[in-house]
Design an enzyme around this catalytic site. Sequence first.
Site, PDB file in Angstrom:
ATOM      1  CG  PHE A 138      -7.291  -8.753 -42.221  1.00  0.00           C
ATOM      2  CD1 PHE A 138      -6.860  -9.704 -43.226  1.00  0.00           C
ATOM      3  CD2 PHE A 138      -7.947  -9.186 -40.974  1.00  0.00           C
ATOM      4  CE1 PHE A 138      -6.874 -11.084 -42.738  1.00  0.00           C
ATOM      5  CE2 PHE A 138      -7.856 -10.302 -40.720  1.00  0.00           C
ATOM      6  CZ  PHE A 138      -7.499 -11.446 -41.572  1.00  0.00           C
ATOM      7  CG  ASP A 223     -13.816  -5.008 -39.396  1.00  0.00           C
ATOM      8  OD1 ASP A 223     -13.580  -5.255 -38.180  1.00  0.00           O
ATOM      9  OD2 ASP A 223     -13.199  -5.802 -40.219  1.00  0.00           O
ATOM     10  CE  LYS A 252      -7.265  -9.254 -34.408  1.00  0.00           C
ATOM     11  NZ  LYS A 252      -7.910  -8.856 -35.783  1.00  0.00           N
TER      12      LYS A 252
HETATM   13  C1  LIG Z   1      -8.492  -9.803 -36.749  1.00  0.00           C
HETATM   14  C2  LIG Z   1      -9.457  -8.930 -37.532  1.00  0.00           C
HETATM   15  C3  LIG Z   1     -10.459  -9.600 -38.168  1.00  0.00           C
HETATM   16  C4  LIG Z   1     -10.623 -11.108 -38.315  1.00  0.00           C
HETATM   17  O1  LIG Z   1     -10.986 -11.501 -36.959  1.00  0.00           O
HETATM   18  P1  LIG Z   1     -10.852 -13.085 -36.591  1.00  0.00           P
HETATM   19  O2  LIG Z   1     -11.183 -13.280 -35.188  1.00  0.00           O
HETATM   20  O3  LIG Z   1      -9.241 -13.477 -36.752  1.00  0.00           O
HETATM   21  O4  LIG Z   1     -11.604 -13.812 -37.415  1.00  0.00           O
HETATM   22  C5  LIG Z   1     -11.491  -8.876 -38.901  1.00  0.00           C
HETATM   23  N1  LIG Z   1     -11.180  -7.346 -39.134  1.00  0.00           N
HETATM   24  C6  LIG Z   1     -10.244  -6.861 -38.507  1.00  0.00           C
HETATM   25  C7  LIG Z   1     -10.226  -5.424 -38.437  1.00  0.00           C
HETATM   26  C8  LIG Z   1      -9.340  -7.599 -37.665  1.00  0.00           C
HETATM   27  O5  LIG Z   1      -8.390  -6.827 -37.286  1.00  0.00           O
END
Ligand SMILES: *Cc1c(COP(=O)(O)O)cnc(C)c1O
Length: 395
Positions: A138, A223, A252
């Site tokens: 994701f 990421d 986050k």
């Molecule tokens: C939550 C998340 C995102 C997206 O972050 P947003 O602030 O909702 O755009 C991207 N990568 C990972 C691994 C995530 O957990």
Amino acid sequence: MGNAEIIQLAGTCLMPTYARFPVALVRGQGLRVWDADGCQYLDFLAGIAVCNLGHCHPRVVDAIRQQAGRLLHVSNLYHIEPQAELARLLVDHTFADRVFFANSGAEANEGAIKLARKFHKDRGQPGRTQIVSATGSFHGRTLATLTATGQDKVKTGFAPLPPGFSTVPYGDAAALEAAVGRDTAAVLLEPIQGEGGVRVPPDGYLGRVREICDEQGALLVLDEVQTGAGRTGTFLAAERDGVTPDICTLAKGLGGGVAIGALLATEAVSASFGPGTHASTFGGNPLATAAGLAAVKTILEDGILDHCREVGAYLLDRLADLAAGCPRVAAVRGRGLLVGVELAAGESAADRVRALMDRGFLTGTAGDRVLRLAPPLIVERAEIDALLAALAEVL
Ligand SMILES: *Cc1c(COP(=O)(O)O)cnc(C)c1O
């Protein structure tokens, strides 16, 4: 307003994008949150790995209060003191030499994709444009990041999607090796997949990915939007694997609850984001970076990482004990305080989340069958014991 009035109001005017639980949370302190009817919950989801210091940590609240009274916003046409200070702190405590601030995880990943492509173009390799990511990943909800995301459910209905993306099975170094070549700009991976079910890759996987990228001249983008900011017991999850990316994204947990995203990179790669190449009106604004500065200082200084590793290991041990006597649990996995409890075939994680909520615990899902636990890093053993007693009941 009480829960019912807030829910009624929301139903009249908000887009129906979220399948929400029927409560409105109005106040928080540490691990505790309260809904609009005064019910109290222990938060084992922390805004989905956002409130790593718990709700309303005094150092974060204080920094926000002070900054709000001094300066909320100026353009990035001017220098911003807390932005420079937060960048310095991140550079001092990670592989990175330079930082760019965005406002969310998706935006940080979007910037990472742009930076990777621009880096190769600047080096006379404009054909290196492809982004290789993993199934189950994701990376966000913008068009580029949802295309990089290895889950069909986030893509359905949004065609045409941008070209230049492909996926390989997560944790399979041989599949990655076969997919990376002369047209690859970057490999984009989560060190542990969060949304995809708290999937921890085999030991040595990330190290092998690093080698493949080096052999093929591709960049490694990690990421760490969910795994970063101390969530797994080290500031970046990749530290535990001894792997250094070229680019890493954070969001986050970085702002202690305030919206912020960051793109971290080495000096060589950062050079491709020269004046005018990338920008954000709100990225790195005084309020968000003052909050981030207080949050990151606290995570690094207050023994939070040691505590996270210690209670995280305790949580995983206790869950393993519970799983041993419970056929409804298929597997328990995670690192630090990012933990997944995979239920057996036919079981629903969402049902267990609802049942736990009825008992006063907020938890989440990561896919249909995985219960996700991502409590604040300040969680205590007694609170973990309370959750485990409730979990044993609902299982
Ligand atoms: C939550 C998340 C995102 C997206 O972050 P947003 O602030 O909702 O755009 C991207 N990568 C990972 C691994 C995530 O957990």
